[in-house]
Design an enzyme around this catalytic site. Structure first.
Site, short mmCIF file in Angstrom:
data_model
loop_
_atom_site.label_atom_id
_atom_site.label_comp_id
_atom_site.label_asym_id
_atom_site.label_seq_id
_atom_site.Cartn_x
_atom_site.Cartn_y
_atom_site.Cartn_z
CG LEU A 160 11.37 -3.17 29.51
CD1 LEU A 160 9.97 -3.64 29.47
CD2 LEU A 160 11.77 -2.57 28.27
N PRO A 192 -46.28 -4.93 18.91
CG PRO A 192 -46.72 -7.04 20.01
CD PRO A 192 -46.22 -5.51 20.40
N GLY A 193 -48.31 -5.31 15.86
CA GLY A 193 -49.22 -4.63 15.35
C GLY A 193 -48.89 -3.15 14.76
CE1 TYR A 241 15.03 8.75 33.45
CE2 TYR A 241 14.55 10.12 31.20
CZ TYR A 241 14.34 9.25 32.21
OH TYR A 241 13.69 7.94 31.38
CG ASN A 259 6.52 12.99 25.94
OD1 ASN A 259 6.61 13.11 27.14
ND2 ASN A 259 6.85 13.70 25.10
#
Length: 369
Positions: free
Chosen positions: A53, A281-282, A103, A132
């Site tokens: 690689l 609560p309630g 390259y 890419n």
């Protein structure tokens, strides 16, 4: 199996090493720019398979292309040829090998050396001309436009595009790694040398930027990407990997009153809205019904009761719910409904509705259960 990996600390190398380890391949001979010639010779002598690689793509001078791509490849193959049994080699080339730039020429020459090695040693060689690549762990502002855009957009750094219509061919790193690991099965035919990674995606620079910017905006509008689109799904995973480490979280707007709070979490046009409801609560919340809007309730903390009544009936149905046994309750249309906290602590309910709230068409009608 001893696997030699050159360029082991690069983008592809890091991902490959991680997944090989995941799959139980732990006898890895890792080569990077700090590996000595002595170490490389030792690795080459022990290798049963080679992932080549390593390469040069951002040199200070063009001469480094020749040395880093063609020269290093020839040196590696010479060392491998000294083995009693030469190992198969996978080579990471580039679509630039089809071009006449420095390259591309250096990659093409390295390919030729790989082909010759395979023929002379009567061993499999696998050449991949990568397009890419994108994914986690790629270095931004280096050689990946996706990495650069993800890094900059997530940090509100300006990006520059010369031609929004320029088209890119992309391949996702996980797809690349899956293909590379398949090379180890030795089922590749010797007469085949060039291989391709699939799938690949074509996207214009302009569309790519718009997609990535939509990911950043999604926090503000509480949306999620179109994850049934394979490219968008992979780009979103990639984008998140480039978030600044002090910005993994984001605040939500909590609508609070004496009864508790209600907080939207996710809002989409096609998959509905998810919210977190906290009841003291309630407290009883609801007492309304809908024509088309439907919901799902899931109590994840505390205990309570969800009541239903058809608007043209007096019969009330009750579903008792608690975090001791997680169970989803569907809220059908045409039934007025409410939810009451029967416990002594706050009751937390995850609520999904099939459409985001629209104040111009709320489809919500107050009627006591």
């Amino acid at each position: 199996m001893k696997i030699l990996i050159t360029g082991a600390k690069g983008f592809v190398g890091k991902n490959l090493v991680a997944e090989l380890n995941n799959q139980g391949y732990t006898d890895l001979l890792l080569c990077d720019r700090n590996t000595t010639e002595f170490e490389l010779a030792k690795f080459a002598k022990e290798a049963d398979f080679v992932y080549h690689l390593a390469g040069v793509n951002r040199p200070k001078t063009e001469a480094e292309f020749e040395e880093g791509n063609k020269g290093f490849t020839e040196k590696l193959l010479e060392l491998l040829s000294k083995n009693q049994t030469s190992p198969p080699v996978m080579f990471a080339s580039s679509t630039e090998a089809e071009l006449s730039n420095a390259y591309g020429i250096s990659k093409k020459e390295a390919e030729s050396s790989i082909v010759s090695y395979g023929k002379e040693e009567n061993v499999n060689t696998m050449i991949y001309r990568f397009p890419n690549l994108f994914g986690k762990w790629c270095k931004p502002n280096y050689n990946s436009v996706v990495a650069t855009f993800c890094h900059n957009i997530s940090r509100e750094i300006p990006i520059r595009i010369n031609n929004i219509n320029a088209e890119l061919t992309l391949a996702y790193i996980d797809d690349v790694i899956r293909e590379l690991i398949s090379c180890l099965d030795n089922k590749k035919a010797k007469q085949t040398i060039y291989y391709e990674v699939t799938p690949t995606y074509k996207v214009s620079l302009g569309d790519l930027v718009n997609i990535l910017k939509s990911f950043k905006e999604s926090r503000n509008v509480l949306s999620i990407p179109e994850l049934d689109n394979s490219l968008v799904k992979k780009l979103y995973s990639t984008y998140l990997s480039y978030l600044p480490e002090d910005q993994f979280s984001y605040e939500l707007t909590m609508h609070k009153d004496h009864r508790g709070s209600f907080t939207e979490f996710i809002r989409t046009q096609d998959r509905g809205q998810v919210s977190v409801n906290i009841s003291k609560p309630g407290i009883v919340k609801g007492d309304h019904w809908h024509h088309t809007k439907n919901e799902k309730f899931l109590v994840v903390n505390g205990r309570g009761v969800i009541r239903f009544r058809k608007i043209d009936s007096e019969k009330v149905f009750e579903y008792f719910v608690s975090s001791d046994k997680l169970e989803v309750v569907d809220i059908p249309v045409g039934y007025t409904h409410n939810i009451e906290n029967l416990g002594e602590d706050d009751m937390v309910t995850i609520m999904w509705v099939n459409e985001p709230f629209n104040p111009k068409n709320p489809d919500t009608y107050y009627v006591e259960v």
